[in-house]
Design an enzyme around this catalytic site. Structure first.
Site, short mmCIF file in Angstrom:
data_model
loop_
_atom_site.label_atom_id
_atom_site.label_comp_id
_atom_site.label_asym_id
_atom_site.label_seq_id
_atom_site.Cartn_x
_atom_site.Cartn_y
_atom_site.Cartn_z
N ARG A 98 -14.75 2.17 11.55
CA ARG A 98 -13.75 1.21 11.27
C ARG A 98 -14.18 -0.06 10.61
NH1 ARG A 98 -11.18 3.24 15.65
NH2 ARG A 98 -9.39 4.36 15.21
N HIS A 111 -8.90 -1.94 18.51
CA HIS A 111 -8.55 -0.85 17.96
C HIS A 111 -9.77 0.01 17.55
CE1 HIS A 111 -6.42 2.64 16.20
NE2 HIS A 111 -6.62 2.41 15.18
N GLY A 132 -0.10 4.38 -0.29
CA GLY A 132 -1.17 5.57 0.12
C GLY A 132 -0.44 6.23 1.10
N ASP A 152 1.93 -1.62 -4.62
CA ASP A 152 0.60 -1.17 -4.61
C ASP A 152 0.01 -1.50 -5.81
OD1 ASP A 152 -0.91 1.45 -2.99
OD2 ASP A 152 -1.71 1.00 -4.91
N ASP A 176 -2.83 4.47 19.79
CA ASP A 176 -3.84 4.93 20.60
C ASP A 176 -3.21 5.43 21.97
OD1 ASP A 176 -5.74 3.99 18.97
OD2 ASP A 176 -5.69 1.90 19.65
N VAL A 234 -1.49 -2.82 9.69
CA VAL A 234 -2.02 -1.55 9.89
C VAL A 234 -3.37 -1.30 9.53
CG1 VAL A 234 -1.64 0.85 9.59
CG2 VAL A 234 0.07 -0.68 9.77
N ARG A 242 -1.74 8.81 21.41
CA ARG A 242 -2.90 9.86 21.31
C ARG A 242 -3.08 10.11 22.78
NH1 ARG A 242 -5.80 6.95 16.30
NH2 ARG A 242 -5.14 8.34 14.86
N VAL A 258 -0.54 6.16 4.58
CA VAL A 258 0.14 5.34 5.74
C VAL A 258 1.30 4.88 4.92
CG1 VAL A 258 0.18 3.80 7.39
CG2 VAL A 258 -2.16 5.18 6.96
N GLY A 259 1.27 4.10 4.12
CA GLY A 259 2.30 3.30 3.60
C GLY A 259 3.44 4.29 2.99
N GLY A 289 0.89 -1.28 -0.21
CA GLY A 289 0.16 -0.24 0.04
C GLY A 289 1.02 1.32 0.06
N ARG A 292 -10.89 5.12 6.19
CA ARG A 292 -12.25 5.67 6.74
C ARG A 292 -12.56 6.85 6.03
NH1 ARG A 292 -13.78 5.79 12.74
NH2 ARG A 292 -11.45 6.08 13.17
N1 APR Z 1 -3.09 -4.20 -3.35
C1 APR Z 1 -2.20 -3.49 -3.01
N2 APR Z 1 -2.54 -1.98 -2.78
C2 APR Z 1 -3.83 -1.66 -2.62
C3 APR Z 1 -4.89 -2.93 -2.89
C4 APR Z 1 -4.43 -4.16 -3.12
N3 APR Z 1 -5.34 -4.99 -3.41
N4 APR Z 1 -6.00 -2.17 -2.77
C5 APR Z 1 -5.95 -1.01 -2.49
N5 APR Z 1 -4.37 -0.52 -2.32
C6 APR Z 1 -3.90 0.67 -2.01
C7 APR Z 1 -4.58 1.86 -2.69
O1 APR Z 1 -4.25 1.67 -4.05
C8 APR Z 1 -4.06 2.96 -2.03
O2 APR Z 1 -2.55 3.47 -2.56
O3 APR Z 1 -3.70 0.95 -0.80
C9 APR Z 1 -3.47 2.31 -0.46
C10 APR Z 1 -4.39 2.79 0.71
O4 APR Z 1 -3.87 4.05 0.72
P1 APR Z 1 -4.91 5.18 1.18
O5 APR Z 1 -6.13 5.34 0.42
O6 APR Z 1 -4.05 6.43 1.21
O7 APR Z 1 -5.31 4.85 2.90
P2 APR Z 1 -4.41 4.96 3.89
O8 APR Z 1 -4.54 6.54 4.79
O9 APR Z 1 -2.85 4.80 3.69
O10 APR Z 1 -4.88 3.99 5.01
C11 APR Z 1 -4.74 2.61 4.60
O11 APR Z 1 -4.27 2.05 6.96
O12 APR Z 1 -5.00 3.15 8.94
C12 APR Z 1 -5.30 2.10 8.04
O13 APR Z 1 -7.73 2.74 8.15
C13 APR Z 1 -6.65 2.72 7.41
O14 APR Z 1 -7.27 0.74 6.40
C14 APR Z 1 -6.69 1.82 6.15
C15 APR Z 1 -5.07 1.77 5.83
#
Ligand code: APR
Length: 308
Positions: free
Chosen positions: A88, A175, A11, A33, A148, A118, A151, A13-14, A9, A82
């Site tokens: 969640r 969580h 995004g 990703d 947590d 995560v 925070r 967090v990643g 991932g 979310r």
């Molecule tokens: N394989 C790889 N990556 C994927 C897949 C998959 N099958 N499905 C979704 N993704 C990627 C998305 O393309 C995106 O880049 O996961 C990433 C998620 O990033 P964001 O949408 O920015 O979400 P983020 O804020 O990073 O949160 C990710 O962590 O804290 C938790 O609740 C949050 O479950 C969520 C996760």
């Protein structure tokens, strides 16, 4: 040789996890990703920060699990964040499919890795990763308690106008809104919190902590928290790679500890080179134990829906 971490991932967090791990020079990093170009672009951008920040770690973005092969540790952040109004738990089914399919690939290419999960809903996704990977329980860890607790410690430090470093606290349980901050183990430089703060004020902080993720979601409107979550992951990776034997609250698979069996729930864990090296059992008041059991029951409900 440097350790290898895959972050699934790319995004919010990643990518922020990758950023923090690079800054701390903890490992070479593979960012993967499903989206094409995003992990490659963010990976290259992070790599190009190296000469300025002074790190030599390798960072590669990819869509191919072959590049993740032989990772020592994998951080699972893939999934959907979310949105306002969403709990969640609404995320459950969508993220279950994502975690299941990605963990199958991860386990195939890095059969000896430690997994830090995560993706939310955290405890149920950790359980999914545990079941799908078939890994021993000490190698599957859910990241929730460190966040947590951070925070909780932030709010207490702010209220008392003291250093965050002086606040020690424990947040147990799932969580989610049923998480269990434990006032009897909250201290300020060793001083029990009850001596420094009236109960009503602490109760407000506990309520704010339990809704801490939602508070950020409501402010951001388009996603959920990532700076503090990624900092929490980096602390856990540091504890593992440096074999620090650090006691941190993590979601761990319980087999009778705290009277809970067959579920991932947040408890104090000793993190070292093997992953979770010990689940530390502390005495709880009857009220805290009841709150922990209620929290575990909420996790169980989710786990039963997805059948893991
Ligand atoms: N394989 C790889 N990556 C994927 C897949 C998959 N099958 N499905 C979704 N993704 C990627 C998305 O393309 C995106 O880049 O996961 C990433 C998620 O990033 P964001 O949408 O920015 O979400 P983020 O804020 O990073 O949160 C990710 O962590 O804290 C938790 O609740 C949050 O479950 C969520 C996760």
């Amino acid at each position: 040789m440097r350790k290898k971490v895959t972050v699934v991932g790319a995004g919010n967090v990643g990518a922020t996890v990758a950023h923090r791990l690079a800054d701390k020079q903890l490992a070479d990093i593979v960012l993967i990703d499903i989206l094409e170009g995003i992990p490659q672009g963010k990976g290259l951008d992070l790599l190009e920060s190296g000469p300025i920040e002074g790190y030599d770690v390798k960072i590669k973005g990819t869509n191919d699990y072959k590049d993740t092969a032989g990772s020592d540790l994998v951080v699972m952040t893939a999934g959907f964040p979310r949105k306002p109004g969403m709990s969640r738990d609404d995320l459950l089914k969508a993220n279950f499919d994502v975690v299941k399919s990605t963990i199958e690939q991860v386990a195939k290419h890095s059969p000896d890795c430690i997994l830090i999960v995560v993706t939310n809903p955290l405890d149920a996704m950790a359980q999914t990763a545990f079941k799908v990977s078939g890994f021993p329980k000490h190698r599957v860890i859910g990241m929730a308690g460190v966040l947590d607790t951070a925070r909780y410690r932030t709010f207490i430090a702010e209220a008392l106008n003291v250093s965050v470093k002086d606040i020690q606290g424990l947040v147990l349980g799932g969580h989610g809104d049923t998480m269990v901050p434990v006032p009897s183990y909250t201290t300020v430089a060793g001083i029990p919190i009850a001596q420094l703060m009236p109960k009503e004020q602490l109760d407000k902080i506990i309520a704010r902590t339990a809704k801490g993720g939602g508070e950020i979601v409501n402010l951001l409107k388009t996603g959920s928290a990532y700076y503090a979550p990624s900092a929490a992951v980096a602390e856990m990776v540091d504890a593992i790679f440096n074999d620090r034997k650090k006691v941190l609250p993590c979601a761990a698979y319980l087999e009778g500890e705290y009277g809970i069996r067959g579920l991932f729930v947040g408890v104090p864990c000793k993190l070292g080179a093997r992953g979770i090296e010990e689940i530390i059992q502390i005495k709880l008041t009857a009220e805290e134990q009841a709150a922990l059991e209620k929290s575990a029951a909420a996790v169980k409900e989710l786990v039963e829906i997805i059948g893991v």
